[in-house]
Every structure is written in C-alpha cells, then in structure tokens.
Design a protein around this motif. Structure first.
Motif, PDB file in Angstrom:
ATOM      1  N   ILE A  30       0.840  -1.201   0.000  1.00 23.86           N
ATOM      2  CA  ILE A  30       0.000   0.000   0.000  1.00 23.86           C
ATOM      3  C   ILE A  30       0.874   1.249   0.000  1.00 23.86           C
ATOM      4  O   ILE A  30       0.588   2.225  -0.687  1.00 23.86           O
ATOM      5  CB  ILE A  30      -0.954   0.006   1.223  1.00 23.86           C
ATOM      6  CG1 ILE A  30      -1.940  -1.148   1.129  1.00 23.86           C
ATOM      7  CG2 ILE A  30      -1.675   1.328   1.367  1.00 23.86           C
ATOM      8  CD1 ILE A  30      -2.913  -1.056  -0.016  1.00 23.86           C
ATOM      9  N   GLY A  31       1.964   1.231   0.754  1.00 15.67           N
ATOM     10  CA  GLY A  31       2.876   2.369   0.789  1.00 15.67           C
ATOM     11  C   GLY A  31       3.494   2.651  -0.567  1.00 15.67           C
ATOM     12  O   GLY A  31       3.631   3.809  -0.966  1.00 15.67           O
ATOM     13  N   ALA A  32       3.846   1.598  -1.285  1.00 11.13           N
ATOM     14  CA  ALA A  32       4.421   1.788  -2.621  1.00 11.13           C
ATOM     15  C   ALA A  32       3.393   2.408  -3.563  1.00 11.13           C
ATOM     16  O   ALA A  32       3.706   3.328  -4.328  1.00 11.13           O
ATOM     17  CB  ALA A  32       4.918   0.457  -3.168  1.00 11.13           C
ATOM     18  N   ALA A  33       2.159   1.920  -3.495  1.00 12.43           N
ATOM     19  CA  ALA A  33       1.105   2.485  -4.345  1.00 12.43           C
ATOM     20  C   ALA A  33       0.820   3.928  -3.944  1.00 12.43           C
ATOM     21  O   ALA A  33       0.619   4.797  -4.799  1.00 12.43           O
ATOM     22  CB  ALA A  33      -0.156   1.641  -4.242  1.00 12.43           C
ATOM     23  N   PHE A  34       0.821   4.200  -2.655  1.00 12.68           N
ATOM     24  CA  PHE A  34       0.562   5.542  -2.153  1.00 12.68           C
ATOM     25  C   PHE A  34       1.672   6.495  -2.586  1.00 12.68           C
ATOM     26  O   PHE A  34       1.411   7.645  -2.946  1.00 12.68           O
ATOM     27  CB  PHE A  34       0.440   5.496  -0.628  1.00 12.68           C
ATOM     28  CG  PHE A  34       0.095   6.801  -0.008  1.00 12.68           C
ATOM     29  CD1 PHE A  34      -1.148   7.370  -0.209  1.00 12.68           C
ATOM     30  CD2 PHE A  34       1.008   7.482   0.769  1.00 12.68           C
ATOM     31  CE1 PHE A  34      -1.477   8.581   0.358  1.00 12.68           C
ATOM     32  CE2 PHE A  34       0.686   8.691   1.346  1.00 12.68           C
ATOM     33  CZ  PHE A  34      -0.556   9.238   1.137  1.00 12.68           C
ATOM     34  N   THR A  35       2.909   6.018  -2.589  1.00 15.10           N
ATOM     35  CA  THR A  35       4.032   6.833  -3.039  1.00 15.10           C
ATOM     36  C   THR A  35       3.856   7.238  -4.494  1.00 15.10           C
ATOM     37  O   THR A  35       4.137   8.382  -4.869  1.00 15.10           O
ATOM     38  CB  THR A  35       5.354   6.071  -2.840  1.00 15.10           C
ATOM     39  OG1 THR A  35       5.507   5.789  -1.451  1.00 15.10           O
ATOM     40  CG2 THR A  35       6.542   6.872  -3.324  1.00 15.10           C
TER      41      THR A  35
END
Length: 156
Positions: A30-35
């Motif tokens: 999720i963090g990668a997508a959010f980035t």
C-alpha cells in the motif's frame, strides 16, 4: 529421531503466517502504491504551481557552485559543480505532502476513534461501578432488614 522441536521450514512457515508479518507486507504494498500517487500529485499539480514562479520542472532548479559550469546537449555536466536544490525541493515537497496525507487521513481519524472508544469504555466502567455500588447498598439494606427481623423475632 524425535519431533519435539519444529523444523526450520515449520518455524519459517509459522513466522510468515503470523498476523504482523502479513500486515507489514500489506503496508509495504500500500505504501508503494501511495508513493506513486503522491509523486503524481507533486509532478502534476505542485510542480506546475511552483513552476508558475519559474520553471515547471523543479528538478531543473540548480545553482553553479564552482564555475565555470557547463552542461552538454544531453544534459550531462561537463565542467563545474552544480547544486541541484530543485531535486531537494521536490523531495521535501513529496515528503511533506505524504506526511500530511498520512496524518490527516490516517493518524488523526484513528486517534479520534481510539479516544471515543476509550471514552465509551470509561463510561461503561463508571456505569458498571455505579450499578455495583447500588447493588451493594441494596444488599446492605436487605441484610439490615433481615437482622432487624431476626432481632425482633428473638425478643418476642
């Protein structure tokens, strides 16, 4: 050979199946997508707004630290030393936006939810304590009435 201790593979499987490892993996994805979303916002919205005062590409902001500074047609530095403060500004903006979104969309609502939950639990505990106190008072009254009846029955 006794099977008292788990094998390495069984231990590894147990480690992977723990909830916190899976939660961490989900958080990373999720963090990668959010980035990617935040980077798009910075590149598509913030950079052009900043570019209204200069150039639309923050990465192109730089200063010559050691002259003479020269750049080839391909964009490589051929002489001199550049300070690429536009890249730093871009990274700082990305960080601030990411931190703000995480705080306002995740941390703050969760803190408010936990505060409301704690207040409800405290209210429930207070109501339970009041009910127990009322029950104890009622039981004392019953005891006193029974003692009074027993005492009056013996004296008759």
């Amino acid at each position: 050979m006794s099977r008292e201790s788990p094998t390495v593979l069984e231990g590894f499987k147990a480690f992977l199946m723990r909830g916190n490892v899976i939660d961490l993996a989900v958080a990373v994805v999720i963090g990668a997508a959010f980035t990617a979303v935040v980077n798009s916002v910075v590149k598509g919205v913030i950079s052009p707004l900043v570019g209204a005062f200069g150039t639309s590409q923050l990465d192109s902001y730089k200063s010559c630290f050691k002259a003479p500074c020269a750049v080839s047609a391909s964009g490589d530095v051929t002489s001199g030393i550049y300070i690429l403060w536009g890249s730093v500004l871009n990274a700082v903006l990305t960080f601030v936006i990411t931190a703000a979104v995480v705080y306002f969309l995740m941390v703050l609502p969760m803190a408010k939810y936990l505060a409301r939950k704690a207040a409800r639990e405290q209210t429930l505990e207070e109501e339970t304590a009041e009910a127990e106190a009322a029950e104890v008072a009622l039981l004392r009254e019953i005891r006193d009435i029974l003692l009074a009846q027993r005492g009056s029955g013996h004296s008759s």
